[in-house]
Design an enzyme around this catalytic site. Structure first.
Site, PDB file in Angstrom:
ATOM      1  N   ILE A 212       0.861  -1.173   0.000  1.00 54.99           N
ATOM      2  CA  ILE A 212       0.000   0.000   0.000  1.00 54.99           C
ATOM      3  C   ILE A 212       0.905   1.233   0.000  1.00 54.99           C
ATOM      4  CG2 ILE A 212      -1.842   1.239   1.169  1.00 54.99           C
ATOM      5  CD1 ILE A 212      -2.592  -1.563   0.064  1.00 54.99           C
ATOM      6  N   LYS A 213       0.735   2.092  -0.987  1.00 54.43           N
ATOM      7  CA  LYS A 213       1.597   3.267  -1.105  1.00 54.43           C
ATOM      8  C   LYS A 213       1.016   4.448  -0.329  1.00 54.43           C
ATOM      9  CE  LYS A 213       3.751   4.184  -5.002  1.00 54.43           C
ATOM     10  NZ  LYS A 213       4.015   4.469  -6.441  1.00 54.43           N
ATOM     11  N   ILE A 214       1.864   5.046   0.478  1.00 59.35           N
ATOM     12  CA  ILE A 214       1.502   6.227   1.263  1.00 59.35           C
ATOM     13  C   ILE A 214       2.525   7.323   0.959  1.00 59.35           C
ATOM     14  CG2 ILE A 214       1.307   7.180   3.591  1.00 59.35           C
ATOM     15  CD1 ILE A 214       0.407   4.433   4.544  1.00 59.35           C
TER      16      ILE A 214
END
Length: 442
Positions: A212-214
């Site tokens: 999951i990219k943050i």
């Protein structure tokens, strides 16, 4: 089967970082296409073609460097990507994703070990392809609004890609084979909502090898810790400065310590440190200064800063505190080199790949950089061979008045705004498609 055609292209000349040297002045542009199978979904552009520039004449096949026997009478394709991973410990990933994902199979065969995506990738993929129409129609007719329909399309792409890379994930015991998907860029200033969005997206994809990219914005740094603490693997993106990178590492370490998990081996992370955009901005600043000393530093800032980032990585992931986490199965947060395509055509096309090779790192490459490296990249540990030179370049830029903090904040702001623009543009496109479907139905 691959098909290759050649087109003329202007010769590049370069002002190079550190000790990187050009090869020759001969240049050609090639397009490489693969026949694909219908079904899944990936993004190698709608025509399934790669474009790239070579700095010297091609000699034989451009994708496969050589073929060697495996000892059993069969032929195994090998490329520089295989050598990159096996000899130097760097994982080559592909920075693109669209349908059908089976287009990724030739890349996996040639050594690609993971995939990254972002809102701009999906905007280009969904807006320019008919491959999404059937699913989009079903989502709209089932009553989904535009945003829910968008995430339905994205989640399917990510799930299908995860399936393709799952064997690599299993073979490396969770060390590689990841597919990255980003939370909405509209949340870059809201840590709490980012945490909830990351949890929902992770649950929706429901694959062990999803990242999951943050974004590494100041408001989202606390969300990194919380998401890691909940056992969710994360790709922290849009890192442009050493100070922000250190904050990202600390958030990862704090998250591991706060997780309460007895086995940390399945909680992993990469820190996406952007490269070429740094030179794009600093080169403009140097040209404005205009002195011979300033002009001589063009094209050197990005790789120098990246080399110092690797030094920071080695420092932070060592010592008693880190070793205590290792005993619980913790894995290092690998540095990932992002934005590796060359923005200045005067620079060599492997400028942001060749000088950044080192163990326990990832290089995610779009089409141009990937094919250039396969064709004529050099596999050798380079990231820490000129540390003193990198330090000298970093200091020289500061003496000329280059404010690294300003560079980082400016590029971060531009990156977030660019992703927001792509996200909004895609939602507008999907709304138009939905309106057309309604008109046809009526």
């Amino acid at each position: 089967m691959a098909t290759i055609s050649k087109l003329p292209n202007p010769n590049p000349t370069a002002s190079l970082p550190l000790s990187f040297k050009p090869r020759s002045s001969f240049t050609q542009k090639c397009f490489l296409g693969f026949q694909t199978k219908p079904g899944f979904n990936s993004e190698l552009v709608s025509a399934t073609c790669f474009s790239f520039t070579s700095n010297h004449p091609s000699k034989g096949p451009l994708v496969v460097r050589c073929s060697v026997g495996d000892g059993n009478g069969t032929t195994v394709k090998r490329t520089t990507l295989h050598d990159l991973y096996e000899k130097e410990g760097q994982s080559p990933w592909y920075d693109n994703l669209c349908r059908p994902v089976t287009d990724l199979l030739p890349l996996i065969e040639n050594g690609v070990r993971g995939v990254t995506s972002n809102p701009t990738n999906f905007q280009k993929a969904i807006s320019s392809s008919n491959a999404y129409n059937d699913q989009f129609r079903e989502l709209v007719q089932s009553g989904k609004d535009i945003k829910r329909a968008y995430w339905g399309l994205v989640v399917k792409d990510i799930q299908d890609a995860c399936k393709l890379f799952e064997p690599i994930y299993d073979q490396t015991d969770g060390g590689d084979g990841y597919v990255s998907v980003e939370v909405s860029p509209r949340l870059a200033d809201d840590a709490e909502v980012t945490i909830e969005a990351a949890k929902l997206l992770h649950k929706a994809v429901d694959r062990p090898n999803v990242y999951i990219k943050i974004p590494a914005t100041a408001p989202c740094i606390p969300s990194i810790k919380e998401v890691i603490a909940k056992g969710i693997s994360v790709n922290i993106t849009l890192i442009f400065s050493l100070a922000r990178y250190e904050a990202v590492i600390d958030a990862y370490l704090d998250g591991l310590e706060a997780s309460g998990l007895s086995d940390l081996s399945r909680v992993t992370s990469v820190a996406s440190f952007f490269v070429s955009r740094v030179d794009t901005l600093i080169d403009k600043m140097l040209e404005k200064i205009g002195t011979p000393e300033a002009l001589d530093l063009r094209g050197k800032a990005a790789v120098a800063q990246a080399a110092l980032a690797y030094q920071l990585y080695q420092k932070k992931f060592s010592g008693p505190s880190w070793e205590a986490l290792v005993k619980k199965g913790a894995k290092k947060q690998r540095l990932l080199w992002a934005s590796t395509s060359v923005k200045n055509p005067a620079y060599p096309d492997t400028l942001y790949v060749d000088p950044l090779i080192g163990p326990d790192t990832v290089s995610t490459m779009p089409d141009q950089a990937l094919q250039a490296f396969i064709d004529h990249g050099t596999v050798s540990r380079t990231i820490d061979v000129n540390v003193s030179e990198a330090e000298g370049i970093h200091s020289a830029l500061e003496k000329l008045g280059i404010d690294w903090a300003y560079v980082g904040s400016q590029l971060e702001e531009e990156g977030v705004e660019s992703f927001k623009k792509s996200f909004d543009s895609l939602l507008d496109t999907l709304q138009e498609k939905a309106n057309s479907l309604k008109s046809v139905s009526m």
